[in-house]
Each structure stands twice: as structure tokens, then as C-alpha cells.
Write a protein that holds these residues in place. Structure first.
Motif, short mmCIF file in Angstrom:
data_model
loop_
_atom_site.label_atom_id
_atom_site.label_comp_id
_atom_site.label_asym_id
_atom_site.label_seq_id
_atom_site.Cartn_x
_atom_site.Cartn_y
_atom_site.Cartn_z
N LEU A 1 0.86 -1.18 0.00
CA LEU A 1 0.00 0.00 0.00
C LEU A 1 0.90 1.23 0.00
CD1 LEU A 1 -2.71 1.47 0.25
CD2 LEU A 1 -2.64 1.07 2.71
N ARG A 2 0.91 1.92 -1.15
CA ARG A 2 1.82 3.05 -1.31
C ARG A 2 1.04 4.28 -1.77
NH1 ARG A 2 4.79 5.69 -5.15
NH2 ARG A 2 6.99 6.11 -4.73
N GLU A 3 0.50 5.00 -0.80
CA GLU A 3 -0.28 6.21 -1.10
C GLU A 3 0.32 7.32 -0.25
OE1 GLU A 3 -2.56 6.12 -3.51
OE2 GLU A 3 -2.47 3.94 -3.73
N LYS A 4 1.46 7.82 -0.71
CA LYS A 4 2.28 8.70 0.13
C LYS A 4 1.63 10.02 0.50
CE LYS A 4 6.56 7.65 -2.08
NZ LYS A 4 7.94 7.97 -2.24
N LYS B 1 -6.34 8.23 6.93
CA LYS B 1 -6.86 7.73 5.65
C LYS B 1 -6.15 6.44 5.24
CE LYS B 1 -9.12 11.61 3.49
NZ LYS B 1 -8.61 12.92 3.93
N ILE B 2 -4.85 6.38 5.52
CA ILE B 2 -4.10 5.14 5.20
C ILE B 2 -4.63 3.99 6.06
CG2 ILE B 2 -1.84 3.99 5.35
CD1 ILE B 2 -0.58 6.58 4.39
N ILE B 3 -4.91 4.28 7.31
CA ILE B 3 -5.44 3.24 8.21
C ILE B 3 -6.78 2.73 7.69
CG2 ILE B 3 -6.40 2.84 10.53
CD1 ILE B 3 -4.08 4.73 11.55
N GLN B 4 -7.67 3.65 7.32
CA GLN B 4 -8.98 3.25 6.77
C GLN B 4 -8.82 2.35 5.55
OE1 GLN B 4 -11.06 6.88 5.80
NE2 GLN B 4 -11.41 7.43 7.93
N LEU B 5 -7.95 2.79 4.64
CA LEU B 5 -7.72 2.05 3.40
C LEU B 5 -7.08 0.69 3.69
CD1 LEU B 5 -8.02 2.24 0.34
CD2 LEU B 5 -5.87 3.53 0.26
N ASN C 1 4.43 4.77 6.28
CA ASN C 1 3.70 5.27 7.45
C ASN C 1 3.70 4.22 8.56
OD1 ASN C 1 1.59 6.16 9.30
ND2 ASN C 1 1.07 7.64 7.72
N MET C 2 4.69 4.33 9.44
CA MET C 2 4.85 3.34 10.51
C MET C 2 3.66 3.32 11.46
SD MET C 2 6.49 0.92 11.88
CE MET C 2 8.21 0.77 11.43
N GLU C 3 3.12 4.50 11.73
CA GLU C 3 1.97 4.57 12.66
C GLU C 3 0.81 3.74 12.13
OE1 GLU C 3 -0.95 7.96 14.49
OE2 GLU C 3 0.95 8.67 13.65
N ALA C 4 0.55 3.86 10.83
CA ALA C 4 -0.53 3.09 10.20
C ALA C 4 -0.20 1.60 10.21
CB ALA C 4 -0.78 3.57 8.78
N ALA C 5 1.06 1.27 9.90
CA ALA C 5 1.49 -0.14 9.87
C ALA C 5 1.27 -0.80 11.24
CB ALA C 5 2.95 -0.23 9.45
N LEU C 6 1.59 -0.06 12.30
CA LEU C 6 1.41 -0.61 13.66
C LEU C 6 -0.07 -0.69 14.02
CD1 LEU C 6 4.32 1.34 15.41
CD2 LEU C 6 4.27 -1.12 14.96
N GLU C 7 -0.82 0.33 13.64
CA GLU C 7 -2.25 0.40 13.98
C GLU C 7 -3.02 -0.76 13.36
OE1 GLU C 7 -5.92 1.54 15.35
OE2 GLU C 7 -4.03 2.46 16.00
N VAL C 8 -2.74 -1.07 12.10
CA VAL C 8 -3.52 -2.14 11.44
C VAL C 8 -2.81 -3.50 11.55
CG1 VAL C 8 -4.58 -0.54 9.80
CG2 VAL C 8 -2.55 -1.82 9.11
N ASN C 9 -1.65 -3.49 12.22
CA ASN C 9 -0.89 -4.73 12.38
C ASN C 9 -0.58 -5.36 11.01
OD1 ASN C 9 0.42 -6.77 13.73
ND2 ASN C 9 -1.44 -7.93 14.17
N SER C 10 -0.03 -4.53 10.12
CA SER C 10 0.27 -5.02 8.77
C SER C 10 1.42 -6.03 8.83
CB SER C 10 0.63 -3.86 7.84
OG SER C 10 1.85 -3.27 8.23
N ASP C 11 1.52 -6.84 7.79
CA ASP C 11 2.56 -7.89 7.76
C ASP C 11 3.94 -7.29 7.54
OD1 ASP C 11 0.75 -10.42 7.59
OD2 ASP C 11 -0.06 -9.01 6.12
N GLY C 12 3.95 -6.12 6.87
CA GLY C 12 5.24 -5.53 6.55
C GLY C 12 5.19 -4.01 6.55
N PHE C 13 6.37 -3.42 6.61
CA PHE C 13 6.53 -1.97 6.51
C PHE C 13 7.64 -1.70 5.50
CE2 PHE C 13 8.80 1.94 7.83
CZ PHE C 13 7.77 2.85 7.62
N HIS C 14 7.38 -0.74 4.62
CA HIS C 14 8.36 -0.43 3.57
C HIS C 14 8.74 1.04 3.66
CE1 HIS C 14 10.40 -1.32 -0.24
NE2 HIS C 14 10.24 -0.02 -0.44
#
Length: 198
Positions: free
Chosen positions: A36-39, A45-49, A69-82
Motif C-alpha cells: 500500500l503506497r499512497e504517500k 486515511k491510510i489506516i482506513q484504506l 507510514n509506521m503509525e498506520a502499519a502498527l495500527e492495522v498490524n500489517s505484515d510488513g513496513f516499507h
């Protein structure tokens, strides 16, 4: 090793379809991960998406990686962060999942490997409208990187059905596509046709 296909989002490239429909189609057609790359979007908005995308990817065991967006990555517990090279080298990211970094040279690749990145996104390999006027780096660039680092390398930039075979002959871990799928009128077919080369 079975090489993997990564789909990178860019809602600004989407013409007639809904981006979530595109992601769903590509996942059904065999995409192995979504970045998910919507800089330009703010964190909420990233969290919602990301939550909506996760409903598509999670049941299929397809990793969702959030770019920048590390905050979003942590909030949604994504598998990865880029993230990009400069941010990765200057910051100390505390993240339990996969950590990936965009690099544009073998030296950068070696540096991020040393610092502990899990994978590299290397580009741009072929001519692409996303990088107008910039010379593509080509297969030799990837081959040099492959000789110098041992972590997985994912190629990006201008990848399509006519050049994917050249890429897959190397030892890269995978290939990432953005405009090919985001601009497609039939993202399912586009993804499936590309995936058949793997």
C-alpha cells in the motif's frame, strides 16, 4: 524457489475501476503480496484504506505491506513496513513484521542489509512512465546487486509480460508492478497472465 509477484498501489493511476476491486481481482488471480503506497494520504486515511485491503488479503494469506507510514502499519498490524533508503538509514524502526527498503544502488543495498532489512525493492529496471526521463537501470544492475547481497531482492519498474522472463531468469526473489495492474481494464487477467510466467 518460487518467485513472487507484488502489487504496488497507486490510486491516482486507476481509471474506471475502484482500487479495492483491482486489489481483490489481482489477489484472486495469484498476486503474492500487496504494498500500500499512497504517500500523499494522511495517517487516518491510510489506516482506513489498509483495513479495507486487509479484509481482502488476510483470508487469502497474502501479506499487506504499508509504505512510509509506521503509525498506520502498527495500527492495522500489517505484515510488513516499507520505507526509503534515507529514512531507513537515519531512523531506528521498531517493527515486528517484514521490513523492506527501496534502493537504487548496490552500495545502498549492502548498507541496508548490514542494518538488518528483510528485503530490498530495486529499480527502476525497465523504462516506465512513472519515472519519465530517467534511464532504466536494467538487468545488469540487478545481477550486480545479487552478487553483493543475500537478502531477497524484488525488482520494480516497467515490468510487463514482454520483459518479465528476462527478470525471472535471475535469482531475484520477486517482481513488483504498479501501473501495469492499476491502469488495467481487467486486473484479474493482467495479473493472471503475468503470474503464468512465474
Amino acid at each position: 524457489m518460487k518467485q513472487k509477484l507484488f502489487i504496488v498501489t497507486n490510486r491516482k493511476l486507476v481509471k474506471n475501476n475502484n482500487m479495492l476491486d483491482i486489489i481483490e481481482s489481482s489477489v484472486q488471480a495469484g498476486a503474492d503480496a500487496v504494498i500500500l503506497r499512497e504517500k500523499d494520504l494522511d495517517c487516518s486515511k491510510i489506516i482506513q484504506l489498509a483495513k479495507k485491503i486487509k479484509k481482502i488479503t488476510e483470508p487469502q494469506n497474502v501479506p499487506l505491506i504499508i509504505n512510509g507510514n509506521m503509525e498506520a502499519a502498527l495500527e492495522v498490524n500489517s505484515d510488513g513496513f516499507h520505507t526509503n533508503y534515507a529514512d531507513y538509514m537515519n531512523e531506528h524502526f521498531k517493527f515486528k513484521g517484514i521490513l523492506g527498503v527501496s534502493v537504487h544502488s548496490t552500495l545502498e543495498a549492502a548498507n541496508v542489509q548490514k542494518k538488518g532489512a528483510d528485503y530490498l525493492l530495486a529499480g527502476h529496471i525497465f523504462k516506465t512512465n512513472c519515472k519519465k526521463g530517467l534511464e532504466p537501470r536494467g538487468i545488469a544492475f540487478l545481477e550486480d546487486m545479487l552478487k553483493n547481497v543475500s537478502i531477497p531482492i524484488i525488482a520494480i519498474g516497467g515490468i510487463n509480460e514482454s520483459n518479465i522472463d528476462k527478470l525471472l531468469k535471475t535469482d531475484i526473489y520477486g517482481a513488483a508492478v504498479m501501473s501495469l495492474v492499476m491502469c488495467s481494464d481487467d486486473p484479474y487477467l493482467t495479473t493472471r497472465n503475468l503470474k503464468e510466467h512465474f
